[in-house]
Design a protein around this motif. Structure first.
Motif, mmCIF file in Angstrom:
data_model
loop_
_atom_site.group_PDB
_atom_site.id
_atom_site.type_symbol
_atom_site.label_atom_id
_atom_site.label_comp_id
_atom_site.label_asym_id
_atom_site.label_seq_id
_atom_site.Cartn_x
_atom_site.Cartn_y
_atom_site.Cartn_z
ATOM 1 N N UNK A 1 0.850 -1.182 0.000
ATOM 2 C CA UNK A 1 0.000 0.000 0.000
ATOM 3 C C UNK A 1 0.890 1.238 0.000
ATOM 4 N N UNK A 2 0.503 2.267 -0.720
ATOM 5 C CA UNK A 2 1.270 3.524 -0.781
ATOM 6 C C UNK A 2 2.748 3.273 -1.090
ATOM 7 N N UNK A 3 3.062 2.585 -2.196
ATOM 8 C CA UNK A 3 4.462 2.244 -2.473
ATOM 9 C C UNK A 3 5.304 3.492 -2.748
ATOM 10 N N UNK A 4 6.609 3.394 -2.420
ATOM 11 C CA UNK A 4 7.528 4.493 -2.682
ATOM 12 C C UNK A 4 7.081 5.784 -2.024
ATOM 13 N N UNK A 5 7.137 6.861 -2.798
ATOM 14 C CA UNK A 5 6.771 8.188 -2.299
ATOM 15 C C UNK A 5 5.383 8.613 -2.770
ATOM 16 N N UNK B 1 3.771 9.740 -8.640
ATOM 17 C CA UNK B 1 4.086 8.746 -9.675
ATOM 18 C C UNK B 1 5.409 8.022 -9.397
ATOM 19 N N UNK B 2 5.996 8.262 -8.227
ATOM 20 C CA UNK B 2 7.274 7.626 -7.903
ATOM 21 C C UNK B 2 7.016 6.459 -6.950
ATOM 22 N N UNK B 3 6.942 5.255 -7.509
ATOM 23 C CA UNK B 3 6.581 4.088 -6.696
ATOM 24 C C UNK B 3 7.744 3.122 -6.495
ATOM 25 N N UNK B 4 8.983 3.593 -6.715
ATOM 26 C CA UNK B 4 10.153 2.737 -6.502
ATOM 27 C C UNK B 4 10.479 2.647 -5.009
ATOM 28 N N UNK B 5 11.048 1.517 -4.612
ATOM 29 C CA UNK B 5 11.455 1.343 -3.219
ATOM 30 C C UNK B 5 12.515 2.383 -2.859
ATOM 31 N N UNK B 6 12.403 2.928 -1.659
ATOM 32 C CA UNK B 6 13.256 4.050 -1.252
ATOM 33 C C UNK B 6 13.675 3.883 0.206
ATOM 34 N N UNK B 7 14.932 4.203 0.492
ATOM 35 C CA UNK B 7 15.432 4.209 1.867
ATOM 36 C C UNK B 7 15.565 5.667 2.309
ATOM 37 N N UNK B 8 14.852 6.035 3.370
ATOM 38 C CA UNK B 8 14.929 7.392 3.921
ATOM 39 C C UNK B 8 15.733 7.327 5.219
ATOM 40 N N UNK C 1 4.850 21.136 -7.389
ATOM 41 C CA UNK C 1 5.584 20.380 -8.411
ATOM 42 C C UNK C 1 6.078 19.054 -7.864
ATOM 43 N N UNK C 2 6.735 19.087 -6.699
ATOM 44 C CA UNK C 2 7.302 17.868 -6.129
ATOM 45 C C UNK C 2 6.196 16.877 -5.759
ATOM 46 N N UNK C 3 5.093 17.360 -5.205
ATOM 47 C CA UNK C 3 3.976 16.467 -4.856
ATOM 48 C C UNK C 3 3.460 15.740 -6.089
ATOM 49 N N UNK C 4 3.370 16.449 -7.195
ATOM 50 C CA UNK C 4 2.870 15.829 -8.431
ATOM 51 C C UNK C 4 3.796 14.717 -8.893
#
Length: 376
Positions: free
Chosen positions: A49-53, A134-141, A127-130
């Motif tokens: 659910x809610x993948x990536x960003x 569409x950025x659903x790649x796995x991410x390490x924060x 802009x960044x929110x838009x």
């Protein structure tokens, strides 16, 4: 905030490890799962659910904004549990989010943030929110909270494949692999990485010079630099440094990808120490030649013009370098040599206006000049 090199006497590796562990105790990683695993024909949906960003958003609190996202906290049947997190972006993580992860020019977003007009400032989160939707790649924060209850900062936003080998692990391996006789002559450690300068207790065999050979070890913890080991020379009285990359090449240059750990790093350090006597002999021979090679006024101007192409200088700073080369490093009869000019550059590199990265660039430039000018 500019990174500076700390040069205190009687600093031990144990002190640096303790400092790195204190920082690590304030850090935490959140991994946002991606929508897919595998590539091309082998791609499979993860069902996250809610993948990536995709569910993240930006608000304007802080110098570079605040990232609001959902952090997965485990599973409950088919439903993923998550908690909302708000963390302020640093200059580095702002760059990573915009330019690296999303492909949105960070320089333009920074101009929007700096604007006095509210509508222009809002261009940044809109802009960044838009793009994040569409950025659903796995991410390490990578998070950093230096004070309990204080604001959380994002020290880095990297891919999920980023191989974690942080400064505390790097320093512990250095201590384990190297003799306690090596001295710490400079260091910088923060939540973004480490820069350590170690020298041998034995000076280089060059008459009249207080030069000590050593290793320069740097590592970024947030995608801002590879793990690197280089040979360098340290002039004890003036605290000048020469990063001898061109003469020896990089001893180690390892990106934070794939499998790499303490055993691999220890082996690389042991290889570097095995090559240490050869490096010392070659460096001593190079310096002896540089001390004998004179720079006439035309050559000096040529070298100074070349350096100016790398670092912007005022007329006053140009005169300062020439004065350093002449007053402190002139050879017999007041003649400026290649070695004298090189030392003037490395002393100039310690100017307060230079951050650590620029200082290293100048020290590397000076060492490259030492190599090429003598070989010419």
């Amino acid at each position: 905030m500019m990174a500076k090199l700390y040069q205190r006497s009687a600093v031990r590796m144990d002190d640096l490890i303790a400092q790195a562990l204190d920082i690590q105790g304030c850090c935490k990683d959140i991994i946002l799962p991606g929508a897919f695993t595998g590539r091309r024909g082998n791609k499979k949906e993860t069902g996250a659910l809610n993948p990536g960003l995709t569910s993240a958003s930006i608000s304007l609190e802080g110098d570079y904004g605040t990232l609001n996202f959902l952090a997965p906290m485990g599973g409950n049947g088919e439903m993923t549990l998550s908690v909302p997190v708000s963390a302020r972006l640093t200059q580095w993580s702002f760059y990573q989010l915009c330019s690296v992860r999303l492909g949105v020019p960070h320089a333009f977003m920074a101009k929007c943030l700096e604007a006095d007009i509210p509508e222009i400032r809002e261009v940044y989160p809109n802009t960044v929110d838009t793009f994040m939707r569409h950025y659903d790649a796995a991410t390490r924060i990578r998070l950093y909270q230096p004070e309990v209850g204080g604001p959380i900062r994002i020290r880095g936003i990297v891919s999920a494949s980023y191989a974690v080998f942080d400064s505390d692990q790097v320093l512990a391996t250095v201590k384990d692999a190297m003799s306690d006789d090596f001295n710490v002559v400079g260091y910088h450690i923060n939540e973004e990485g480490a820069h350590i300068r170690l020298t041998s207790p034995e000076p280089l065999n060059v008459d009249g010079e207080d030069l000590y050979p050593g290793l320069l070890i740097t590592s970024g913890d947030v995608g801002n630099g590879s793990l690197q080991v280089k040979f360098f020379l340290y002039k004890q009285v003036c605290k000048n440094g020469l990063v001898m990359e061109k003469m020896t090449g990089k001893v180690l240059h390892k990106r934070h990808l794939g499998l790499y750990g303490a055993d691999d790093f220890r082996e690389s350090l042991e290889d570097a120490l095995a090559s240490f006597p050869t490096f010392c002999a070659n460096a001593a021979e190079l310096i002896e030649k540089a001390r004998r090679k004179e720079l006439d006024p035309a050559d000096l101007k040529k070298e100074l013009d070349s350096f100016k192409a790398s670092v912007k200088l005022t007329e006053k700073e140009e005169a300062q370098i020439v004065r350093l080369a002449g007053d402190r490093y002139a050879g017999n009869g007041g003649v400026i040599t290649v070695w004298g000019f090189v030392n003037a550059l490395t002393e100039f590199a310690q100017e307060a206006r230079f951050d650590l990265d620029t200082r290293m660039d100048i020290e590397t430039y000076a060492a490259d000049l030492l190599h090429t000018a003598v070989a010419a």
